[in-house]
Every structure is written in C-alpha cells, then in structure tokens.
Design an enzyme around this catalytic site. Sequence first.
Site, PDB file in Angstrom:
ATOM      1  N   GLY C 143    -119.183  15.488  59.004  1.00 56.93           N
ATOM      2  CA  GLY C 143    -118.960  16.312  60.408  1.00 56.93           C
ATOM      3  C   GLY C 143    -119.542  18.264  59.935  1.00 56.93           C
ATOM      4  O   GLY C 143    -119.996  18.296  59.470  1.00 56.93           O
ATOM      5  N   CYS C 144    -120.224  18.338  62.421  1.00 57.85           N
ATOM      6  CA  CYS C 144    -120.823  19.464  61.405  1.00 57.85           C
ATOM      7  C   CYS C 144    -120.564  20.728  61.427  1.00 57.85           C
ATOM      8  O   CYS C 144    -121.332  21.654  60.776  1.00 57.85           O
ATOM      9  CB  CYS C 144    -121.616  19.527  63.266  1.00 57.85           C
ATOM     10  SG  CYS C 144    -120.281  19.040  64.810  1.00 57.85           S
ATOM     11  N   PHE C 145    -119.039  21.162  61.858  1.00 55.68           N
ATOM     12  CA  PHE C 145    -118.270  22.051  61.198  1.00 55.68           C
ATOM     13  C   PHE C 145    -117.882  21.839  60.359  1.00 55.68           C
ATOM     14  O   PHE C 145    -118.074  23.257  59.039  1.00 55.68           O
ATOM     15  CB  PHE C 145    -116.710  22.367  62.309  1.00 55.68           C
ATOM     16  CG  PHE C 145    -116.937  22.953  63.515  1.00 55.68           C
ATOM     17  CD1 PHE C 145    -117.961  23.832  64.084  1.00 55.68           C
ATOM     18  CD2 PHE C 145    -116.904  21.625  64.367  1.00 55.68           C
ATOM     19  CE1 PHE C 145    -117.983  24.565  65.534  1.00 55.68           C
ATOM     20  CE2 PHE C 145    -116.499  22.030  65.838  1.00 55.68           C
ATOM     21  CZ  PHE C 145    -116.980  23.825  66.261  1.00 55.68           C
ATOM     22  N   SER C 146    -117.866  21.038  59.475  1.00 51.32           N
ATOM     23  CA  SER C 146    -117.447  20.862  57.992  1.00 51.32           C
ATOM     24  C   SER C 146    -118.535  21.109  57.513  1.00 51.32           C
ATOM     25  O   SER C 146    -118.674  22.039  55.904  1.00 51.32           O
ATOM     26  CB  SER C 146    -117.161  19.084  57.673  1.00 51.32           C
ATOM     27  OG  SER C 146    -116.333  18.340  58.983  1.00 51.32           O
ATOM     28  N   ALA C 148    -120.999  23.112  57.516  1.00 50.81           N
ATOM     29  CA  ALA C 148    -120.835  25.023  57.606  1.00 50.81           C
ATOM     30  C   ALA C 148    -120.568  25.130  57.117  1.00 50.81           C
ATOM     31  O   ALA C 148    -120.601  26.203  56.249  1.00 50.81           O
ATOM     32  CB  ALA C 148    -120.953  25.097  59.620  1.00 50.81           C
TER      33      ALA C 148
END
Lengths: 351, 351, 351, 351
Positions: C143-146, C148
Amino acid sequence: MIKAGIVGASGYMGGEALRVLLDHPEAEIAWATSRTPGPAADHHPNLYGLGLDFIHPDDAVGGDVVFLALPTAASIESARRFLEAGSKVIDLGSAFRLSDRETWEAVYKQQHSDWDLATEAVYGVSELHLDEIRAARLIANPGCFSSAAILGLAPLLKEDLVDERHLVVDGLSGTAGAGAELAKPAHHPEIGNNLVAYNVIGHRHTLEMEQELSLLAGKKARVHFTPVYVPVTRGILDVCHSFPKRPVSRDDVLGLFRDFYADSPFVKVYDLPKEEAVSWQYKPYPWVSAIAGTNYCFIGVDVDEARGRIVTLSVLDSVGKGGAQVGVENMNIMFGLDRQMGLSRRGLHPN
Amino acid sequence: MIKAGIVGASGYMGGEALRVLLDHPEAEIAWATSRTPGPAADHHPNLYGLGLDFIHPDDAVGGDVVFLALPTAASIESARRFLEAGSKVIDLGSAFRLSDRETWEAVYKQQHSDWDLATEAVYGVSELHLDEIRAARLIANPGCFSSAAILGLAPLLKEDLVDERHLVVDGLSGTAGAGAELAKPAHHPEIGNNLVAYNVIGHRHTLEMEQELSLLAGKKARVHFTPVYVPVTRGILDVCHSFPKRPVSRDDVLGLFRDFYADSPFVKVYDLPKEEAVSWQYKPYPWVSAIAGTNYCFIGVDVDEARGRIVTLSVLDSVGKGGAQVGVENMNIMFGLDRQMGLSRRGLHPN
Amino acid sequence: MIKAGIVGASGYMGGEALRVLLDHPEAEIAWATSRTPGPAADHHPNLYGLGLDFIHPDDAVGGDVVFLALPTAASIESARRFLEAGSKVIDLGSAFRLSDRETWEAVYKQQHSDWDLATEAVYGVSELHLDEIRAARLIANPGCFSSAAILGLAPLLKEDLVDERHLVVDGLSGTAGAGAELAKPAHHPEIGNNLVAYNVIGHRHTLEMEQELSLLAGKKARVHFTPVYVPVTRGILDVCHSFPKRPVSRDDVLGLFRDFYADSPFVKVYDLPKEEAVSWQYKPYPWVSAIAGTNYCFIGVDVDEARGRIVTLSVLDSVGKGGAQVGVENMNIMFGLDRQMGLSRRGLHPN
Amino acid sequence: MIKAGIVGASGYMGGEALRVLLDHPEAEIAWATSRTPGPAADHHPNLYGLGLDFIHPDDAVGGDVVFLALPTAASIESARRFLEAGSKVIDLGSAFRLSDRETWEAVYKQQHSDWDLATEAVYGVSELHLDEIRAARLIANPGCFSSAAILGLAPLLKEDLVDERHLVVDGLSGTAGAGAELAKPAHHPEIGNNLVAYNVIGHRHTLEMEQELSLLAGKKARVHFTPVYVPVTRGILDVCHSFPKRPVSRDDVLGLFRDFYADSPFVKVYDLPKEEAVSWQYKPYPWVSAIAGTNYCFIGVDVDEARGRIVTLSVLDSVGKGGAQVGVENMNIMFGLDRQMGLSRRGLHPN
C-alpha cells in the site's frame, strides 16, 4: 419576518441560500426540502450544530417566498404549485430564463409544459429589470456565466459602441458552478491541476446573453461563448472581447460603465489606473478572490486602441451573485426591503 | 460604538480584522495603518470601493481598542504606547504569549524589552480564560496552531485522562497562515501541488501549547508538534494524538468534550456517529472548509481502543478563530458585548 | 522483450503501469483489459493517439508478467488463473499483503478464498525483501501509505532505537490515492480547499506497517496511523514520530538511514544541513513535488533531543513508488533486469 | 555525445532543460550556471542526490550547444560570446524572437545591442521552420502562449479560411509560466483559489503570434490576445476564436489540421467525436493534464456553424513544449538526431 422556503436545498445553490438567509435580518427559513430528508449538515457541513433538518418535498407548505433549486421539469411544476398557493417564487434553475419558446425548447431539448409561466417570469438581473422585479411574482434567476457577461457587456450594447455580431466571451468557472453532483471533470485528480473546456460551442447560457444584450442593443446581438472549468471553487471570470465601432479610450469606457452602474450597489467598476512603467500589469483588473462569498460583481476594463478591441473582465461568485445571493437580492426587491439587506458583507480574501 | 484602530493592517491578519469589523454592529474602524499609506484595497482587493485608506503609523491616535499586527519589537513598543493613551490592546502577534520570560527569550532569540506587559497580558483563548479576558487591558492573541491544539486537547488534560508527556500533534496549515510576505514555500508553482513540512521540531507554537496544557493538567505537559504547509488557503487541521491512561471509548471522549465546551459558543464538538458498515469513514470528522471565514473551531474525536490511542481533530481558520476573529471575540468580551456579536455567520462552504 | 499484461487498466494504477511500460526498454504491453473495452485514451488522456485499446478481461491470455489492478475477490481469482498459465503475477491490490490470515480476514471483512497464494506471495518492498522478490512468482505490491511509513521507520526498528509500541504516523495523501472512482471527498468543490481526515483509526494499511516493522524489530510493533486527504494529486507524505530509547542526534539518525539504504537506489536520504540562524526551516525536509511521477522515496529526519522525539518524513508518489512503478521495479527484479531500468527519470518539479 | 551547457539554470526553464537532458541518450550536461553557484538541488529538489553543481557564469566554457535562460540584455551578450566560441545557441528568452527591429524595440522598451544576431536567429517552432532550424546556429525559442496560439491557428491562416484581422485568443496559464521569481500574483494565498488576468492588452507574445501568422497568411494578421493566470502549475490552454470566411464544418477543420500536422510528431490533433445526446460535452477537447511534463501540443477543434465561429483549443506545458523541451527538440534537429529523441514519454496524468 419573511418566511422563506427552499426546495432542493441539498445542492450548492440551496446551501448558499440557507447560509445567507440564516443571517438575514428580515427573513427566516420556514422549511427546506431534499429528496433525502435529514440533517442539513449532512450536505452542508458549515451548518453543523444548528439543528436544521430537511423535510420531504411533499411536506413543503406555505412560505412568503420559495426558492427553487431543481431540475427543469420539477421547477416548472413546483413554480405553478407555490404560486397558486400565494407564494412568490424565485427559480434558481433555467426553466423560465428565455422569453422565446422556440429557442427555449431547442436549447433544452424538451417541450415546455407551462409556457404561461415563462411569459410571466422576470429575468432576474436587477441592474436591468429593477422595476419588473419589484412587481413580479416569479423570477427567473439568471445563469452564472450569463450574469457576468451581461453585466460586462451591457453598457457597450446600450451605447451601440461595439459590433454586436462579434461579441466573444470566454467564461472561466470554478467547479462549484458544476454543482454537487459527482462528475469526472470535477473529480479532484482530474481537475486539480487541469483546465477543462466544455460545450465549446452552444452552451445554454449563450442564449441568455444574446436575449438580454439584444434587448439592450435594440437589434440581434451574437455572442461567441466558450466556457472552461478551472481549479478554483466559486469564482467566475468572463473575459469579454468586443470590437468598437469608433475610436474609444480606456477612460471613455470606464466612464461609460461608471455611469451605467451609478445606481447599482452590487456592481463595482474597477477603475484603477494603469501604471505606464510596469511591464507586468495586473493591478487594474479585478480578482475573483475579491468577491468570494458575496453578491458583488467587479468589472474591469481595457482598450487596445491600436488594434481596435475592448476587453471587459467581469468577476462574480457562481453561487453568490451568480446564484443564490442574487436570488436573495431579488427577494429583497420583491418585498420592498433595502436591496442590500443581508448581502453587504465583503468577500473572503484571501480564500 | 467602539472605535477600533488597527496597526499593521496590510497583512492578512489586518485585512481580516477590517473585513469583520466593517460588519460589526457595535464597533467601527477609527483608523488603520500601514508602512505604505494609501488605499486599503491595494492590499485587500475585497475592500475595493469603500474609500478606506491606510494612514501612517505615526498618525495613529486614539481608539477604544487597538489591534496590533506587527513584528515582535514593534508590538511591544506600540502596546505600551496605546495602553498609556488609554486604549485596550489586542496583540495579534507573539510578543506576550508566554508567561515565562526565559522560555520566551529562548524561543524568540531576543531579549524582551517590556516584560511587565507580558506579565499583565492575558492569553486570549476565551474558552480557558474568559474572566481574565473580561478584566484585561492587554490580550495576547494565541497562535493559530496553538488554538487548535489547545482546544483539541484541553478536556483530556484537565481530566488527567492521557499521558501528558506524549502528546503528538501534526499541524496542517493553509498558506495564509504564513502571511502575505512572499516566500518560496508559498510560491504557487512550489506549493500548489506539494506539501511542505517545516520547523519539524521546536516550532514556537509548541511552547504556547505546553504552557496552556500544563496549566490545565497541573503538571508539565510535553507536546511533540510538527507543522506542514498544504495547498489550502485559510484552513488549519491539528491532528492530536494522545495515549489514554485508562480504557475509554469514543462516546466517553465525545461526552467529555461536550461537557467541557457546553458554554463555548464557538467550539462545536463534532459528534456524528460512525457507520459500522462503511469502509471509507470520513463523515464523522470535521472539515476545514466548513469553518472557512469564521470564528468557529470544530472538534472531532476517535478512539483506537485496541491500540490505546485517542485522536482529536481540531479545525479552524488560521486568520479567523486562529487569528483576527478571535481578537474581535476578545474585544466583545472586554467591552461587555455579546461574545458572538458580528461573528456568528457560518462558514463559506464550498470554498 | 518481456510481454506484460495489465488487468483492470482503466484506473490510475493501470494508467501508470501503461505510461511507464510504454517507455521501458525491455518490456512491452501485450494487452490491457477493462470492463469497458475501447480506447485507452478514454480513461487516460495522456495516451491519446497511440492506438492502444483495452480488451475485455475474458480475452486476456498469456503474458510473461501480469499486473493486477482489481478489487480483492477478482484479484485472487485472476492471480490463480495467470499463475497456472505460467505468468508471473504482480498484484497492485491488497489481496495478498498480510501474512496472517486471521488479521487479513478481520481487516478486509471477508473470507479469503485462496490463502495458499497469500502464503506464497512476497510483500513487494524491495528494500526489505530483495532476494525473495527475485525468486517470487507472485508479488503483493505494498500500500502507498505503508511503503512510505515502512521505509521511514525501518532503520529505527531494525536498530531497536525507538519505543516500538508508540509509533505515530500521520499520512497526508493526494487524491489520486483514492482512485479514479468518483467520491464526494474527491469532488473538487469539496476537497479543492479542504483537508479530509478519514479512517482516523484502523486504516487497513496500519496492518501492513505493523507486520513489516514487527518483522524488523523482532517483536510486536504498534503503529498509530491516521490518514488525511489533501488537495494535491499524487504525493504522499508520511510524518512518522517515534520516541528514542536512548539519546540520539539528528546526525546519528541520518547516518543510520544512510547505512540502511546504502544499496537502495530508489531511497534517497535527505541529509541537508539545518541552518542555525534560520527561523523558518524548511530546506532540510523533502517535498512530494520533488518525486512526482517517479519511483523514488525521499526521507528526511529530525530529532528533538530536548523532548525525546525522532521525526522521519517520507515522501513518495502514491501511484509511482507507492503503486504501479514499484510494481515495475519488482518486475525488473523478478526478471533479472537492472532494477532501475525504465524508472530512473527524475521527478516533475514544479508540478 | 553532445555536450550541452545551460546558462541561468536555477529557474524553471533551466531546471526543465536539466531534467530532460539527464535522460537524453545522445546529450550530456557539460555544465550549468547560476549567479549563486552550488548544488542544483537547492533550486530543483527533484535533482537531489545527483551531485550536480552550478558553476559561476564566468566559468562556463565550451559546449556543443548552449541553452540560455537569461534576461534579455544578458542573453544577447551570451549568445554572441558562445557563438563566437563555436557553440550552437538556443535562447529560451525573448531577445531574438521578432524579425522587425522597430517592433522589438517598441515591445521590449529598449534598444537591441546586436540586431545582426536577431536577423540570423531562427524562430524555433519546428512545425513551421524545420529546414531553417536544421541549418541554424542560433535559435529563438518561442514564447509559451505564442507556441500554443501559432500551432492552434496556423492551418487556418495558411488556408486563408478565417478573417485574419479578428483572431481572438485567451491564454490560460499555470503559474510556472511566470517563473521562479517570487511575485504577488503567484503567492499561493492570492492565486490558489483565484484567477489573475494581466497585460490584458499588448502582451509581448502577441507580436510573435502576429509575426508568424502573418507570414503564413501572406498578409497582416491581427491577434487580440489576453492572458490569465490560473491555479495550475505547468499547463497552458490557448482558446483561439476565429471567424470563417466561408461555411465550414468541424470535420472540415479537423481534416485541415490533420493534414497540416501529418509530419509533426509532437502535435496531436484531438479528433474525438462529439456525442449528440450528451448535454455536457467535454470529451472532445484536450486537457492540459494530458500533456504535463511533455513536448506535446494537443489541439482540439469545434465549429459554431450557426454563428460562424471556429474555436481551436491548444494545450501544452509552459516549460515543456512551451519552453525548455522544445529547445531540446530544436537541439535534436540542429544536430541531425531523431527529432523525438529523449522527448517521447507521455504526460503525467493525473498530476
């Protein structure tokens, strides 16, 4: 206190009517409807905590004045119903904006089911139709692009100063003008850093502009109008180009506009001087941020004497002076109140 | 009518004070100053056509109340001058916000030239210091991030519900919070589609938060604060994380906040229910667009019972409730007026 | 040439995969599917004029590698089908990201129909699982937030430097992260000048972060994560707060990160000096505009020695390093190509 | 490998030249200068970690080709110096764009110190001057608005299809077009939700448009041009209105454009059909987001047969096809490379 009803209050026009009427000294919200009754704050988070609930349209009864924010067919039916019940009606939609039936039916691609009402309705640009509004039962609130263009060109047509067959208008609109309904051109990833031209020819507001400007000119005006969505929220800028029939200076045109709008409290002619030494000239022209949230229209002017062109820049808020607030202005006029009541606050700059 | 003066009126704080005072039923603008005297509309295009001119600061005399929007050193000097002339003073800057001199001088990297005034000044969060404000001559208007964080954490600290040494706050701020002065992080090509973290540790507002929350807790609170500029204009969202000392539910915390702010007209606890079946949960949390242009602070709450965390989301307008409008609220209180006078209009949504 | 297929290519993830693969020297697009077959440019206007058409998913056959951009259930089924046909599969969705079945089923509120695949899948953060990716048939793209947050915290957990039970992450995301599906919080009039916190507790990516950071720490890590949509398009900024177990300086942490990522070409530790005299400190921290359109993650660091806090700021593009581009990076690794092939171009600044 | 030097590399034009040349297979950056030597990443954060440093202009020597991004006077001097040293020169500024000295000196309000160079320079619109560019030593890169308008009107003028005295162009520009220099109209709180018309008459690019369109028409063309800054970053949309001399349909005009640009790889005629039943028509017109970061110009067309108007919508990236990338295209042509080398990647949509 004037009791006001709002039909179709869950969209941006309805929300703006609510916001402004809440603060109006002589009007109060009698009721507001939505197809999904419940807390107004579900749709308008700014109204949180006021206890304001939407009722079902079928439960809407009474009201000294009723604002309609509805699709065309529903508008026509509701207008008839509320007028017969004795209310005055201000239609924020497009059901009654054109005086020529054939034109209306061609533009809206449908038959009009109650043309008598269209004939009765007054086109709600107060700067042009003040006395008729005063006497009206039914107002056709003008389109947002239309208001800006009409106000930005009216003095030129009235004065027969420009070629009435080559009026070119580019309309730059914030996305609130497209409404609360979800749509791809208003999806943030698409429009947030983008420009979306649409209905590049034949936009419906063109016909309103031509109707009103023809009336002023006393002959058929032709408007060449193209709209573009831009990533701002409420602002509209109509860039209006016209070709003068005789030599004219910027000062001449500013003077003409000042005279024309001398008694119009919501139109401000932006007559700041141009500074000759400045190579980046932006101060003499009005900004949409200056009129955000208001019922004002600011109009700037420039003239290219060498090439023979007048440019008028007309800015307003698509849901303010281009929408629900001009509806409230018309309400004030219809009920004999001070035209500026509840509408005189200045714009939210910066915003 | 209260005669109000504004010193340093060309910035966003000054502009907002002007905008709100123009519409205030019991106050009027006596004068406003700028280092570059001339039309106010040169700085605030929303004020075009009102004939409002800035005078030179040296010409500013009198006023029942004076708002200061100045750099620190000038604030201190002006405050002394106007107080001695009998005005009440509301400082929109940071000269008098901290009660500990050593802390102030460390944070602002300068000596304070008039600490007596700092001692006298009342920190202008009306929700915490109402009686002191009522009696004050000099108000230190709180910082924008500080107001949001203090209001978003106060009930938790007062109740000793959370670990007061691990309060984590991320402050998301619109660019108006950075002021009207041009700067690279506020240059549109840089920030228009960007996020700019800054002063990631040690931001000055941290000390205001710690001061007020310590006071409430009765022990030293420690705030871990990081601000980020985001491409909005006025809004501020403080995301406040804290770790509860005992099990607590979302309803418990909402109840605690409702009680704490029961008599605070400008704080709205956002207590919308969470819908269990919804996988994208955003309705229960407040939006900055809902309070744009206002003196309201909306506070939302959530609790992660499994992991032991309380999140409070506090939104306000950096130049409204986070700036000049709370100054006007304090003016109302100091002069015995209704606290909400001229400040009750709802936010400009959408904007 | 590697023949690549893309299933579900009409969304932003699919569009980004197409854009990047079009320019890849050793891969070519074999086919791309959509439920509404037809010109790819109908969905991705940047691909206008290339003659690229979407086929129906049922017609998709073959491919050395297949990218899946699908809802969960469809992903599981497609992954099985293409693996059995001999393709390697890179799932851009969330079907295979968690290694614990109970957790996955609790988080995604459904039963998993093919857990063997989830067991086989490699979590595609190349900086942590390079060798496993090299040998994998099936990649679960993070996932994108993950991504980062994991990249922003990994060195600290690996080193056991911070309290692993109080990792606080605020994720600021552009709206492309929410996908191409229309939704109110991504409607421009709502978000254009707004901040929308959502899933304030319990966001699904939390579990990915906890899984990977626990693995690194060798003990259960707890992440306190809250996401907020902001009006940017592609960028993500994860602000990661952690509390060090022993005194540590900014230079120490920067050194730790530099060492950890010494062999990671797409992670750039942003180690610009802080300038002591500057009161507005923003240069030492990375910008999302700097990595727009790329597969890079820039990480900045600061340490509050007085209060005991480490802040890491991790920025990436939600559909680039946070999405389809890291998928292409994983493809490169799986096929023995230079990991940076087709991915080394620098970000579109300004954008 | 072609060795390229860049003079004045700290602005957006210089940054874009660097970004694109870094990825060019047959060119390399020999040096880049700035008045403030030091890391390129201080100005262009996307270039972080590459070890690229700016040198002082005085230290710039050699280069097969030199790109100039300088104020006018400095451009003239530098062009002479590098040409005499044997470099080819591509001027990204406005020193050599006009072929008539009197016009240039009137427009730029100064005397030109080296008119021989202006006479020699080739105006760098490759679609019109391909052979001359091939043979040139010195290129005058066109202005951003000019490129869009010239490409959007050229076929009409060449064909003598429209009234050449009434060409009306509204240019909507992102703020990167205004450059990296800080300025109030590009300050985010001012422009973030605003529209800023400027140089409403007499913008300098007008003269470039008139020069090139007159050349094509074989008679004096008159362009009525007004630019507006909008809150996007890189995109430019020129809305071009013209009045046909004889009846013409949308298909006719699309055909004309397709023929005219048949051999122009970077101009894409956007010939999507209009759908008759659709009342909100936006798909047939090109978006600036589709060409962000590229050297492409997309051109859409519509015709109002009833009123007699042709609208052409021309979109490009102000620092891409409207700036440094067309400079690289010209470099490719001058050095006999494939014109598309290093420039064929598609736009960053969404962005």
